[in-house]
Design an enzyme around this catalytic site. Structure first.
Site, PDB file in Angstrom:
ATOM      1  N   PRO A   2      45.989  36.621  43.185  1.00 54.37           N
ATOM      2  CA  PRO A   2      47.202  36.949  43.904  1.00 54.37           C
ATOM      3  C   PRO A   2      48.410  36.048  43.720  1.00 54.37           C
ATOM      4  CG  PRO A   2      45.315  36.919  45.350  1.00 54.37           C
ATOM      5  CD  PRO A   2      44.935  36.236  44.111  1.00 54.37           C
ATOM      6  N   GLU A   3      49.401  36.603  43.099  1.00 54.06           N
ATOM      7  CA  GLU A   3      50.752  36.080  43.176  1.00 54.06           C
ATOM      8  C   GLU A   3      51.553  37.244  43.758  1.00 54.06           C
ATOM      9  OE1 GLU A   3      52.331  34.070  39.734  1.00 54.06           O
ATOM     10  OE2 GLU A   3      50.370  33.285  39.217  1.00 54.06           O
ATOM     11  N   LYS A  59      53.661  35.172  48.876  1.00 51.14           N
ATOM     12  CA  LYS A  59      52.252  35.511  48.686  1.00 51.14           C
ATOM     13  C   LYS A  59      51.550  35.809  49.997  1.00 51.14           C
ATOM     14  CE  LYS A  59      52.403  32.215  44.888  1.00 51.14           C
ATOM     15  NZ  LYS A  59      51.927  30.898  44.406  1.00 51.14           N
ATOM     16  N   ARG A 256      48.741  22.153  36.484  1.00 49.91           N
ATOM     17  CA  ARG A 256      48.323  23.481  36.041  1.00 49.91           C
ATOM     18  C   ARG A 256      48.477  23.615  34.542  1.00 49.91           C
ATOM     19  NH1 ARG A 256      46.707  25.131  40.947  1.00 49.91           N
ATOM     20  NH2 ARG A 256      46.207  26.977  39.771  1.00 49.91           N
TER      21      ARG A 256
END
Length: 276
Positions: A2-3, A59, A256
DNA sequence: TTCCATGTTCCGCA
DNA sequence: TTGCGGAACATGGA
């Protein structure tokens, strides 16, 4: 998963299959997913009521409870919202399950349990309290606001875009896509982007998000269903850039993994400022 | 077995 | 004060 685009897909699913039905049962399979609320309180807030409206901010997905207040879903890295008929088996990793009077259900699933389900009295207060910036797809977010927000940042543009207090909804995946589409190196400094670059980034970001929503990325084939030309279709090191064929590179930024095309997204002088 | 993962938050350091 | 790296959270999948 989920973004923003995925959460928007969940919102639409809830809008379509979860509203205006009386909730007859609330199952909490794993209470670790609850924040600031007990299973008993969640259940009493929902049971006997209907969900009446939905709302998404970045989000976060919020559903207004007919009785009072909102139930707020956050999906972490692996959460999802699924619906089905009561006769069907519930999905794997179901953590919360709402049963409706019409013999359908809504489940909040989460493999890694990094998400959260909570109650909130007021949506605006929740958003403000969690220090969320404007939603990345909000019509009221104009390029000038976007530029002003970036100008306040010292670090890399990628890190800035991932900060939910600056802008809500962008995550690791879509930031990479937006930067790729805008031909910007992830390490460019946010406050050194030219007006032209900012405009390009703004457009690329909005386009990437709305394209992903339009292609039902959160439902169907995932990222593979994006149009040709999208980096996200083949987000792997060494894969050919969909634009120029150069091997995709990776670097680590903000903890990331970051994918980019070393040819299309070359650094320019705007990055050259050294920390002092 | 080991490493990695679409998110968030907290800690320590510069 | 700001920004950043790293770790933690929890767990499945490659």
């Amino acid at each position: 998963m989920p973004e923003l685009p995925d959460v928007e897909t969940f919102r639409r699913r809830l809008q379509r299959h979860g509203l205006k039905r009386k909730i007859t049962k609330v199952g909490v399979n794993d209470r670790r997913i609850l924040r600031e609320v007990s299973a008993r309180r969640l259940s009493s807030a929902l049971k006997g009521h209907k969900l009446v409206t939905t709302r998404r901010h970045g989000k976060h997905l919020l559903a207004r409870i007919g009785g009072n207040g909102w139930v707020v879903f956050h999906f972490g890295m692996t959460g999802a919202l699924e619906t089905g008929r009561s006769s069907e088996p519930q999905p794997r990793f179901t953590r919360i399950r709402l049963e409706f009077a019409d013999r359908t259900y809504l489940t909040y699933t989460s493999k890694r349990m990094l998400g959260a389900v909570r109650l909130a009295e007021d949506a605006e207060a929740f958003i403000a309290g969690h220090k969320l910036g404007p939603d990345a797809l909000d019509r009221r977010l104009r390029p000038a606001d976007f530029a002003a927000a970036l100008a306040k940042r010292r670090g890399a543009v990628k890190t800035a875009l991932m900060d939910q207090s600056l802008l809500a909804g962008m995550g690791n995946i879509y930031v990479d896509e937006a930067l790729f589409q805008a031909h910007l190196h992830p390490k460019l400094l946010a406050d050194r982007l030219t007006p032209k670059q900012i405009k390009r980034l703004y457009r690329a970001m909005r386009r990437a998000l709305s394209t992903a929503i339009a292609h039902d990325v959160g439902v169907k084939n995932g990222l593979k269903s994006l149009p040709r030309g999208y980096l996200l279709r083949r987000r792997s090191r060494g894969a050919p850039c969909p634009r120029c064929g150069t091997a995709i590179s990776t670097l680590r930024l903000g903890g990331r993994q970051t994918y980019y095309c070393p040819n299309c997204q070359r650094r320019s002088w705007t990055h050259a400022r050294k920390r002092s």
